[in-house]
Design a protein around this motif. Structure first.
Motif, PDB file in Angstrom:
ATOM      1  N   ALA A  94       0.849  -1.189   0.000  1.00 21.99           N
ATOM      2  CA  ALA A  94       0.000   0.000   0.000  1.00 21.99           C
ATOM      3  C   ALA A  94       0.884   1.238   0.000  1.00 21.99           C
ATOM      4  CB  ALA A  94      -0.894   0.002   1.236  1.00 21.99           C
ATOM      5  N   PHE A  95       0.434   2.262  -0.710  1.00 19.47           N
ATOM      6  CA  PHE A  95       1.151   3.538  -0.745  1.00 19.47           C
ATOM      7  C   PHE A  95       0.113   4.634  -0.599  1.00 19.47           C
ATOM      8  CE2 PHE A  95       3.246   6.858  -3.657  1.00 19.47           C
ATOM      9  CZ  PHE A  95       3.866   7.472  -2.584  1.00 19.47           C
ATOM     10  N   LYS A 124       5.377  19.554   7.480  1.00 17.47           N
ATOM     11  CA  LYS A 124       5.532  18.141   7.836  1.00 17.47           C
ATOM     12  C   LYS A 124       4.683  17.298   6.903  1.00 17.47           C
ATOM     13  CE  LYS A 124       3.507  16.756  11.628  1.00 17.47           C
ATOM     14  NZ  LYS A 124       3.239  16.529  13.067  1.00 17.47           N
ATOM     15  N   VAL A 125       5.261  16.245   6.351  1.00 16.53           N
ATOM     16  CA  VAL A 125       4.536  15.338   5.464  1.00 16.53           C
ATOM     17  C   VAL A 125       4.701  13.911   5.979  1.00 16.53           C
ATOM     18  CG1 VAL A 125       4.414  14.346   3.147  1.00 16.53           C
ATOM     19  CG2 VAL A 125       4.710  16.812   3.424  1.00 16.53           C
ATOM     20  N   VAL A 126       3.596  13.204   6.055  1.00 14.72           N
ATOM     21  CA  VAL A 126       3.601  11.803   6.490  1.00 14.72           C
ATOM     22  C   VAL A 126       3.195  10.928   5.313  1.00 14.72           C
ATOM     23  CG1 VAL A 126       2.649  10.108   8.092  1.00 14.72           C
ATOM     24  CG2 VAL A 126       3.018  12.467   8.854  1.00 14.72           C
ATOM     25  N   VAL A 127       4.012   9.906   5.027  1.00 14.88           N
ATOM     26  CA  VAL A 127       3.779   8.991   3.923  1.00 14.88           C
ATOM     27  C   VAL A 127       3.609   7.577   4.475  1.00 14.88           C
ATOM     28  CG1 VAL A 127       4.852   7.895   1.919  1.00 14.88           C
ATOM     29  CG2 VAL A 127       5.009  10.363   2.200  1.00 14.88           C
ATOM     30  N   GLY A 132       4.015   0.719   7.459  1.00  9.04           N
ATOM     31  CA  GLY A 132       4.822   1.743   8.114  1.00  9.04           C
ATOM     32  C   GLY A 132       4.442   3.150   7.702  1.00  9.04           C
ATOM     33  N   THR A 133       4.723   4.105   8.584  1.00 11.95           N
ATOM     34  CA  THR A 133       4.539   5.523   8.271  1.00 11.95           C
ATOM     35  C   THR A 133       5.878   6.225   8.395  1.00 11.95           C
ATOM     36  OG1 THR A 133       3.939   6.005  10.571  1.00 11.95           O
ATOM     37  CG2 THR A 133       2.140   5.588   9.019  1.00 11.95           C
ATOM     38  N   PHE A 134       6.122   7.173   7.513  1.00 10.96           N
ATOM     39  CA  PHE A 134       7.412   7.850   7.436  1.00 10.96           C
ATOM     40  C   PHE A 134       7.159   9.356   7.373  1.00 10.96           C
ATOM     41  CE2 PHE A 134       7.555   3.671   5.632  1.00 10.96           C
ATOM     42  CZ  PHE A 134       8.721   3.117   6.149  1.00 10.96           C
ATOM     43  N   LEU A 179      11.610  14.461   1.604  1.00 14.96           N
ATOM     44  CA  LEU A 179      12.262  13.821   2.747  1.00 14.96           C
ATOM     45  C   LEU A 179      11.507  12.571   3.185  1.00 14.96           C
ATOM     46  CD1 LEU A 179      13.108  16.952   4.947  1.00 14.96           C
ATOM     47  CD2 LEU A 179      14.765  15.429   3.851  1.00 14.96           C
ATOM     48  N   ALA A 180      10.176  12.662   3.275  1.00 16.54           N
ATOM     49  CA  ALA A 180       9.362  11.530   3.705  1.00 16.54           C
ATOM     50  C   ALA A 180       9.447  10.378   2.707  1.00 16.54           C
ATOM     51  CB  ALA A 180       7.913  11.971   3.898  1.00 16.54           C
ATOM     52  N   LEU A 181       9.375  10.700   1.414  1.00 18.95           N
ATOM     53  CA  LEU A 181       9.450   9.662   0.394  1.00 18.95           C
ATOM     54  C   LEU A 181      10.814   8.989   0.379  1.00 18.95           C
ATOM     55  CD1 LEU A 181       7.542  11.403  -2.539  1.00 18.95           C
ATOM     56  CD2 LEU A 181       6.779   9.425  -1.217  1.00 18.95           C
ATOM     57  N   ARG A 182      11.864   9.766   0.620  1.00 17.60           N
ATOM     58  CA  ARG A 182      13.203   9.177   0.647  1.00 17.60           C
ATOM     59  C   ARG A 182      13.358   8.211   1.829  1.00 17.60           C
ATOM     60  NH1 ARG A 182      15.958  13.538   0.731  1.00 17.60           N
ATOM     61  NH2 ARG A 182      15.946  13.942  -1.485  1.00 17.60           N
ATOM     62  N   LYS A 183      12.718   8.551   2.946  1.00 22.65           N
ATOM     63  CA  LYS A 183      12.729   7.633   4.095  1.00 22.65           C
ATOM     64  C   LYS A 183      11.937   6.360   3.781  1.00 22.65           C
ATOM     65  CE  LYS A 183      13.108  10.959   7.931  1.00 22.65           C
ATOM     66  NZ  LYS A 183      12.397  11.492   9.132  1.00 22.65           N
ATOM     67  N   ALA A 184      10.803   6.524   3.113  1.00 29.84           N
ATOM     68  CA  ALA A 184       9.943   5.380   2.826  1.00 29.84           C
ATOM     69  C   ALA A 184      10.512   4.478   1.735  1.00 29.84           C
ATOM     70  CB  ALA A 184       8.555   5.873   2.422  1.00 29.84           C
ATOM     71  N   PHE A 185      11.249   5.069   0.790  1.00 33.17           N
ATOM     72  CA  PHE A 185      11.792   4.303  -0.341  1.00 33.17           C
ATOM     73  C   PHE A 185      13.290   4.573  -0.482  1.00 33.17           C
ATOM     74  CE2 PHE A 185       7.329   5.130  -1.093  1.00 33.17           C
ATOM     75  CZ  PHE A 185       6.836   3.908  -1.534  1.00 33.17           C
ATOM     76  N   PRO A 186      14.082   4.210   0.522  1.00 35.92           N
ATOM     77  CA  PRO A 186      15.517   4.543   0.499  1.00 35.92           C
ATOM     78  C   PRO A 186      16.276   3.889  -0.645  1.00 35.92           C
ATOM     79  CG  PRO A 186      15.026   2.983   2.260  1.00 35.92           C
ATOM     80  CD  PRO A 186      13.716   3.455   1.732  1.00 35.92           C
TER      81      PRO A 186
END
Length: 296
Positions: A94-95, A124-127, A132-134, A179-186
């Motif tokens: 899920a995305f 602040k953005v939450v993905v 998981g949430t990032f 930043l949030a997307l980079r954390k979620a999809f490193p």
């Protein structure tokens, strides 16, 4: 020619025709090593450099007393979203849609920023990815884009770019989302930076050699043909039918005196296309305010 620019899975580097096209797009000083790194990122991300989905920006900087061009690989927030969506689809995860909030000096997070006179101090953005949430948080102090301005006494100072001055809430949100997307999809986004995350260096740290009129260096990626056509169509909806009206509309939309869509940067066009209804309404408003002056 378009087929010559198509990047295939069998390639291990850019072809000569592709390199020639890239040189026309502003990377004529790039080394073979720079191009090899760029090609690797193009294949890894699946983004098309000839559709302006991903590109390499050159900036002059001083290294060991010598002026050199250093390249950064960049994409827009749409490129980040596309990469994330593809990665989530491949792994059948899920995305969720990013959730954005802004805050000011009171540190209270709000779902919308309505203070037109004062920019937010943070976004602040939450993905969501899978279970998981990032979270990504970007502050104005760290991310606000600036341009260099030379004072009358010859010194330099930095001031916000036109987009950061006119749309700080949207710009800050894009940085937080990256930043949030980079954390979620490193694995997919590491080493890749969004347009809005890259700032110019401090004016005291970077200046061009004297023979180049001592002006700061920054390569600009101009709007693609598709972006130009889309913005032009929106402005026509807003009532633009002649050059003088286009100049009025562009001044209201991007804050600078231009008259043609091809004079926009990629960043400016992307920002306008994120809010098409706003482009139409602001164009109408600008033309209506200009009309009384024109009649006198």
């Amino acid at each position: 020619m378009s087929s010559d620019l198509t990047i295939t899975d069998k390639q291990d580097g850019f072809t000569q025709n592709q390199i020639a096209a890239l040189q026309q797009m502003g990377v004529q000083d790039a080394s073979q090593g720079d191009l090899a790194v760029f090609f690797h990122e193009v294949q890894r991300t699946g983004l098309d450099p000839f559709a302006r989905q991903i590109y390499m920006i050159g900036r002059r900087t001083k290294v060991d007393g010598q002026w050199v061009t250093k390249y950064t690989i960049q994409t827009g927030i749409d490129g980040f979203r596309l990469i994330a969506r593809r990665a989530a689809d491949r792994s059948h995860e899920a995305f969720g849609e990013p959730v954005t909030a802004w805050c000011g000096p009171d540190a209270v997070w709000r779902e919308a920023w309505l203070d037109a006179k004062h920019p937010p101090l943070a976004a602040k953005v939450v993905v969501q990815r899978g279970q998981g949430t990032f979270t990504g948080v970007a502050t104005l102090e760290e991310y606000q884009g600036t341009r260099k301005v030379k004072d009358q006494d010859g010194s330099w100072h930095a001031e916000p770019t036109s987009m950061w001055k006119s749309k700080p809430a949207i710009m800050l949100a894009k940085c937080a989302e990256a930043l949030a997307l980079r954390k979620a999809f490193p694995q997919d986004l590491s080493g890749l930076y969004g347009d809005d995350e890259i700032q110019e260096s401090d004016p005291k740290e970077e200046q061009k050699p004297a023979q180049q009129d001592d002006q700061p260096v920054q390569a600009e990626v101009m709007a693609s043909k598709e972006q130009q056509d889309q913005v032009a169509a929106l402005m026509r909806q807003g009532g633009v039918s002649k050059v003088s009206q286009a100049e009025t509309a562009f001044k209201a939309l991007v804050g600078k005196p231009i008259s043609l869509p091809e004079q926009m940067t990629h960043e400016e066009a992307a920002m306008l296309l994120e809010a098409p209804s706003l482009v139409v309404s602001r164009t109408r408003q600008a033309l209506s305010q200009e009309a009384p002056d024109a009649s006198r």
